[in-house]
Design an enzyme around this catalytic site. Sequence first.
Site, PDB file in Angstrom:
ATOM      1  N   PRO A  27       4.915   0.366   3.590  1.00 36.04           N
ATOM      2  CA  PRO A  27       6.145   1.032   4.044  1.00 36.04           C
ATOM      3  C   PRO A  27       7.151  -0.012   4.496  1.00 36.04           C
ATOM      4  O   PRO A  27       6.852  -0.846   5.351  1.00 36.04           O
ATOM      5  CB  PRO A  27       5.665   1.893   5.214  1.00 36.04           C
ATOM      6  N   MET A  28       8.359   0.007   3.928  1.00 35.72           N
ATOM      7  CA  MET A  28       9.397  -0.952   4.282  1.00 35.72           C
ATOM      8  C   MET A  28      10.738  -0.238   4.397  1.00 35.72           C
ATOM      9  O   MET A  28      11.161   0.438   3.461  1.00 35.72           O
ATOM     10  CB  MET A  28       9.491  -2.077   3.241  1.00 35.72           C
ATOM     11  N   VAL A  29      11.372  -0.411   5.540  1.00 39.45           N
ATOM     12  CA  VAL A  29      12.689   0.187   5.744  1.00 39.45           C
ATOM     13  C   VAL A  29      13.663  -0.437   4.755  1.00 39.45           C
ATOM     14  O   VAL A  29      13.666  -1.651   4.555  1.00 39.45           O
ATOM     15  CB  VAL A  29      13.162  -0.031   7.189  1.00 39.45           C
ATOM     16  N   GLN A 108       5.512   8.099   5.714  1.00 40.94           N
ATOM     17  CA  GLN A 108       5.318   7.490   7.030  1.00 40.94           C
ATOM     18  C   GLN A 108       6.343   8.033   8.013  1.00 40.94           C
ATOM     19  O   GLN A 108       7.548   8.012   7.750  1.00 40.94           O
ATOM     20  CB  GLN A 108       5.416   5.967   6.982  1.00 40.94           C
ATOM     21  N   CYS A 137       5.647  -0.931  13.851  1.00 39.87           N
ATOM     22  CA  CYS A 137       6.967  -1.546  13.692  1.00 39.87           C
ATOM     23  C   CYS A 137       7.432  -2.162  15.007  1.00 39.87           C
ATOM     24  O   CYS A 137       7.494  -1.470  16.032  1.00 39.87           O
ATOM     25  CB  CYS A 137       7.983  -0.513  13.220  1.00 39.87           C
ATOM     26  N   LYS A 180      -0.949   3.402  11.064  1.00 40.35           N
ATOM     27  CA  LYS A 180      -0.773   1.977  10.798  1.00 40.35           C
ATOM     28  C   LYS A 180      -0.528   1.279  12.131  1.00 40.35           C
ATOM     29  O   LYS A 180       0.375   1.662  12.881  1.00 40.35           O
ATOM     30  CB  LYS A 180       0.399   1.739   9.849  1.00 40.35           C
ATOM     31  N   GLY A 243      -0.493  -7.842   5.466  1.00 40.07           N
ATOM     32  CA  GLY A 243      -0.054  -9.122   6.003  1.00 40.07           C
ATOM     33  C   GLY A 243      -0.345 -10.274   5.072  1.00 40.07           C
ATOM     34  O   GLY A 243      -1.503 -10.626   4.847  1.00 40.07           O
ATOM     35  N   ALA A 266       3.771  -6.175   0.667  1.00 34.52           N
ATOM     36  CA  ALA A 266       5.083  -5.873   1.250  1.00 34.52           C
ATOM     37  C   ALA A 266       6.163  -6.763   0.653  1.00 34.52           C
ATOM     38  O   ALA A 266       6.745  -6.436  -0.393  1.00 34.52           O
ATOM     39  CB  ALA A 266       5.019  -6.014   2.769  1.00 34.52           C
TER      40      ALA A 266
END
Length: 447
Positions: A27-29, A108, A137, A180, A243, A266
């Site tokens: 999940p990435m903004v 998410q 986050c 997460k 990561g 990511a």
Amino acid sequence: MATFTNTPRVPIPANGVDYRGKVVLAPMVRSGELPSRLIALRYGADLVWGPETIDRALAGAVRRVNPRNGTIEFTRMPSNSGRAEKATQESVIYRLDPVREKGKLIFQIGTATPEIAVAAAKLVAGDVAGIDVNSGCPKPFSTSGGMGAALLRTPDKLVAILEALVKEVGTPFQIGISVKIRILSEPEATKALVSRLVKTGITGLTVHCRTTPMRPRERAIRDQLRMVASICRDAGVACVMNGDVTSKDEALALMQEFGVDGAMIATAAEANPSCFQTEAEGGLLPWKEVVHEYLKFCLEAENRFGNSKYLLNILVPGKLPEGKTAKSARSYADTCHALGFEDLMPAALRVDEILNLTDKSVTTKDLQTEAVRSKAVQNAMENNETARAASGASRVKSTSPVATAGGPIRTNSIPAPTKSKPQETVSEVDVSIPAPEATPQKQELAA
């Protein structure tokens, strides 16, 4: 990936999905919108997480189907944000593809309250394969409201949120609920937290191998990973690592090494989503091929141009001439023209019109100017012919030889040229149209 026998497994609901054996998009903004998810799936991602969506932003949204492309959109009228004029156009809070993302999309949610989390999750539960709670986050926009990594400091609240989602959303909609997290500074604290979370009824837990204060440039810490994986395995909950995973091949190797069930990619997917291909499947592809595919998905989804451009600025090498030009693009037409994707231009012009970008597009203005000039040339030619006909002037005769019925021309019968002065002729009036001048053409990270 390590395999274990005779270990318990939390049952996977009928409409849910098992995270085991999966290499997935994190999940990435900003970088996790629909086109990014579709291209990740295109190149081999097993599952995709959407960007964190705040529960309060989703609450009150309306679900609709876009009649042009079949996507499902959750929309609401934006707040005025202090402006005097009232907003007239709905904002798309979340968009998904019910066909290409079926059984592969995890929603998410950013939340700090069980009740609001449940209300928001119910809106999307029928269209996704799982709901994932973001408690990792570290960004202020998330932690300032008690969400994201702030939940790691309030484990009672995090447990309450997960239990409410499992009971009121997961069970009735038959989808999985997951969480997460980030590791804590002390391994014993991480162990205590994970031990509580796996008892809430969740089907999966993702651990980002960094502490809350750590930045992406700092190397991931994996010394707690085996411990987290062991706790999850004993509880029957799938464990996914996150990561510094840069490719599918590396993901599979790390899954085997640390005994985890899955891995997230990511920032490497931001730079080139073909990282989801193993070397045997072709590995990383040239940037231009990937960008062409990404733009196709953007146009199909009618994705907000500002969001598309954000990721394009990462995908396209900025030092190349076309990269520099693309960075100044103000529309999809500008982008396609800068990158030489003329095959996408018809779709780009159409989507620009839908998104009200036509007036901003330099390329569209150039095309309109060229069309006007072409029409002027055509009109001038037609008017010139009409003027000749009205004045009785003869049309200019062709200078090419005309075949006659007298047989072949004999060169020895052609008279020698005379030295008399050439006959003067009166040139006919013509309208000269000048040639058109060339018109100058004008990273968010994983939660």
